[in-house]
Design a protein around this motif. Structure first.
Motif, mmCIF file in Angstrom:
data_model
loop_
_atom_site.group_PDB
_atom_site.id
_atom_site.type_symbol
_atom_site.label_atom_id
_atom_site.label_comp_id
_atom_site.label_asym_id
_atom_site.label_seq_id
_atom_site.Cartn_x
_atom_site.Cartn_y
_atom_site.Cartn_z
ATOM 1 N N VAL A 194 10.855 89.616 29.934
ATOM 2 C CA VAL A 194 11.961 88.740 29.536
ATOM 3 C C VAL A 194 11.363 87.473 28.945
ATOM 4 C CG1 VAL A 194 13.587 89.607 31.247
ATOM 5 C CG2 VAL A 194 12.071 87.713 31.857
ATOM 6 N N THR A 195 12.161 86.760 28.191
ATOM 7 C CA THR A 195 11.706 85.504 27.624
ATOM 8 C C THR A 195 11.829 84.408 28.683
ATOM 9 O OG1 THR A 195 13.909 84.975 26.815
ATOM 10 C CG2 THR A 195 12.471 86.207 25.334
ATOM 11 N N ALA A 196 11.370 83.210 28.358
ATOM 12 C CA ALA A 196 11.438 82.094 29.298
ATOM 13 C C ALA A 196 12.877 81.710 29.631
ATOM 14 C CB ALA A 196 10.688 80.888 28.737
ATOM 15 N N ASP A 197 13.826 82.108 28.777
ATOM 16 C CA ASP A 197 15.227 81.811 29.103
ATOM 17 C C ASP A 197 15.821 82.830 30.072
ATOM 18 O OD1 ASP A 197 15.955 84.072 27.610
ATOM 19 O OD2 ASP A 197 16.656 82.931 25.888
ATOM 20 N N ASN A 213 20.470 88.319 39.754
ATOM 21 C CA ASN A 213 20.890 87.838 41.059
ATOM 22 C C ASN A 213 20.175 86.566 41.501
ATOM 23 O OD1 ASN A 213 18.762 89.963 41.154
ATOM 24 N ND2 ASN A 213 18.586 89.286 43.284
ATOM 25 N N GLU A 214 19.044 86.222 40.872
ATOM 26 C CA GLU A 214 18.309 85.020 41.262
ATOM 27 C C GLU A 214 18.609 83.830 40.359
ATOM 28 O OE1 GLU A 214 14.186 85.369 42.111
ATOM 29 O OE2 GLU A 214 14.368 87.350 43.025
ATOM 30 N N VAL A 251 11.184 87.352 39.643
ATOM 31 C CA VAL A 251 11.958 86.995 38.454
ATOM 32 C C VAL A 251 11.346 85.783 37.758
ATOM 33 C CG1 VAL A 251 14.217 86.206 37.630
ATOM 34 C CG2 VAL A 251 14.080 87.968 39.412
ATOM 35 N N LEU A 252 11.040 84.744 38.522
ATOM 36 C CA LEU A 252 10.438 83.552 37.933
ATOM 37 C C LEU A 252 9.025 83.839 37.423
ATOM 38 C CD1 LEU A 252 11.669 80.746 40.378
ATOM 39 C CD2 LEU A 252 12.703 81.576 38.255
ATOM 40 N N ALA A 256 8.120 86.633 36.064
ATOM 41 C CA ALA A 256 8.319 87.307 34.776
ATOM 42 C C ALA A 256 8.722 86.317 33.693
ATOM 43 C CB ALA A 256 9.379 88.398 34.913
ATOM 44 N N MET A 257 9.464 85.283 34.061
ATOM 45 C CA MET A 257 9.941 84.316 33.088
ATOM 46 C C MET A 257 8.861 83.328 32.662
ATOM 47 S SD MET A 257 13.719 83.558 34.765
ATOM 48 C CE MET A 257 14.067 82.118 33.742
ATOM 49 N N TYR A 258 8.070 82.861 33.643
ATOM 50 C CA TYR A 258 7.166 81.741 33.369
ATOM 51 C C TYR A 258 5.685 82.039 33.580
ATOM 52 C CZ TYR A 258 11.626 79.267 33.698
ATOM 53 O OH TYR A 258 12.928 78.860 33.521
ATOM 54 N N GLY A 259 5.364 83.145 34.219
ATOM 55 C CA GLY A 259 3.973 83.439 34.542
ATOM 56 C C GLY A 259 3.675 83.104 35.986
ATOM 57 N N GLU A 260 2.774 83.856 36.579
ATOM 58 C CA GLU A 260 2.511 83.748 38.016
ATOM 59 C C GLU A 260 2.007 82.371 38.437
ATOM 60 O OE1 GLU A 260 0.321 86.307 41.564
ATOM 61 O OE2 GLU A 260 0.247 86.982 39.471
ATOM 62 N N GLU A 261 1.286 81.671 37.570
ATOM 63 C CA GLU A 261 0.684 80.397 37.944
ATOM 64 C C GLU A 261 1.591 79.193 37.687
ATOM 65 O OE1 GLU A 261 -2.066 80.455 39.666
ATOM 66 O OE2 GLU A 261 -2.004 82.637 39.407
ATOM 67 N N ASP A 262 2.736 79.409 37.079
ATOM 68 C CA ASP A 262 3.624 78.290 36.795
ATOM 69 C C ASP A 262 4.157 77.700 38.099
ATOM 70 O OD1 ASP A 262 6.345 76.962 36.100
ATOM 71 O OD2 ASP A 262 5.457 77.372 34.134
ATOM 72 N N PRO A 263 4.170 76.372 38.234
ATOM 73 C CA PRO A 263 4.646 75.744 39.479
ATOM 74 C C PRO A 263 6.088 76.070 39.832
ATOM 75 C CG PRO A 263 4.316 74.110 37.735
ATOM 76 C CD PRO A 263 3.675 75.371 37.270
#
Length: 389
Positions: free
Chosen positions: A126-129, A155-156, A339-340, A342-349
């Motif tokens: 998915v994209t960042a949105d 759902n998240e 979900v997050l 997938a959207m932002y990458g595993e290392e994103d805060p």
């Protein structure tokens, strides 16, 4: 234990049963109506009539025929029946399945099981949105693709996928199209013909009905393999004695929903907006996860920079405010949101510093203000501690 506040903001996990729903269910729990719907005597016929009435109400709510509604124990079973049932029924035509990285675990784990059985599963990004792009689906389609399954609203995050557009791009392809509409069903008008889906999942306890009832819409002439075997119930796709009280409650919840959907959506959107306004007035930094214009009005996922999700949830619970980090189906231990990731990458805060807030029946603006103030105070304390350390 009763807390000073007791503010429930986790309606995406489950919702309270509304009084009018309970009143409809009560005669089927207190012995007034006690028959098995498969029995031919009067008691059985009364139970069958109640199940049939609920089926008609639910079918009308999605523009389906009554014979296209299969009752299940909930969304998870319905998702499993759709995903594994369709794949196993069509494996002689191909063994490729398309889904997304942000699905509910009822779909993701079903797809993982299919992989163990030799199916090839493509997990779309998915994209960042938070949305799946139609062109991404088109690029993933193959001649041997037999099933595409993706959720209508997450759902998240509450982010809404372009299901109708995806259905249009699948027109002419032999793949079946399934959507998990468990979260969307309570907030968005749904017509299966317009969406061009072959299967659709929903659950009673997400719309102020009881736990223990869900349905799978299965388009006429769509073949599925059952998950369990037994009697003749539910077109043999879900044999076993029907959960009459829960099904009756489901039908009653849908009747209320059909009358109030637009009002509920507007009210819940206003409550979320009031919470955000209060957070802003408390001068606490936050960011909305996902695109605001494509979100259900009842769900919002917020990132609080400089905090940590797990202690934030725990401290809010001590204050009597119930929120979540993601799906309730990962309960028992804290797990960073897939979900997050997938959207932002595993290392994103954001992955480890976000909470889900979902509103519904029983919430009001005073609760939103109190909850926002509690969130702001706790977030500020966490930021101070982390900064000092």
């Amino acid at each position: 234990m009763i807390f000073l506040t007791d503010i429930y903001l986790d309606h995406a996990a489950t919702t309270p049963v509304r009084p009018e729903v309970w009143q409809e269910m009560k005669p089927f729990l207190d012995g007034t109506y006690q028959g098995n719907p498969s029995s031919i005597h009067r008691f059985g016929r009364e139970a069958r009539a109640a199940v049939d009435a609920a089926r008609m109400t639910i079918a009308e709510s999605v523009g389906a025929g009554t014979e296209e509604i299969i009752f299940t124990s909930g969304g998870t079973e319905a998702d499993n029946l759709a995903v594994t049932g369709a794949a196993r029924a069509r494996e002689h035509e191909g063994r490729h399945v398309i889904t997304t990285e942000v699905e509910h675990h009822a779909v993701l784990h079903a797809c993982e099981q299919l992989e163990r059985e030799g199916f090839d599963v493509t997990y779309l990004p998915v994209t960042a949105d938070g949305t799946v792009r139609v062109e991404t689906v088109q690029q993933a389609l193959r001649e041997d693709t037999i099933l595409v399954t993706m959720m209508y609203a997450n759902n998240e995050t509450g982010i809404i996928n372009p299901i109708a557009e995806i259905g249009e791009c699948l027109r002419g392809h032999e793949a079946l199209f399934h959507t998990d509409a468990v979260q969307a069903y309570g907030m968005l008008p749904i017509d299966v013909a317009s969406l061009q889906v072959d299967m659709l999942t929903a659950s009673a306890h997400k719309i102020n009905g009881p736990k223990g009832a869900g349905f799978l819409y299965v388009k006429k002439e769509t073949t599925l393999h059952p998950l369990i075997f037994g009697g003749e119930q539910e077109r043999r796709l879900r044999p076993g004695t029907e959960n009459v009280p829960a099904i009756v409650g489901f039908g009653a919840a849908v009747q209320s929903l059909q009358k109030e959907r637009e009002t509920r959506a507007k009210t819940y959107g206003q409550l979320v907006a009031h919470l955000l306004t209060t957070l802003a007035s408390e001068d606490v930094p936050y960011e909305i996860n996902g695109i605001e214009e494509k979100r259900l009005p009842s769900i919002i996922n917020l990132h609080f920079p400089g905090t940590s999700t797990e202690p934030l949830l725990a401290q809010l619970d001590l204050e009597g405010v119930a929120v979540a980090s993601g799906s309730a189906c990962t309960a028992g231990s804290f797990q960073p949101s897939h979900v997050l990731k997938a959207m932002y990458g595993e290392e994103d805060p954001r992955v480890r510093a976000s909470i889900r807030i979902s509103v519904g029946f029983g919430n009001d603006e005073d609760q939103m203000e109190t909850a926002a103030q509690a969130i702001a105070n706790i977030a500020k304390r966490q930021r101070k501690i982390l900064t000092e350390n």
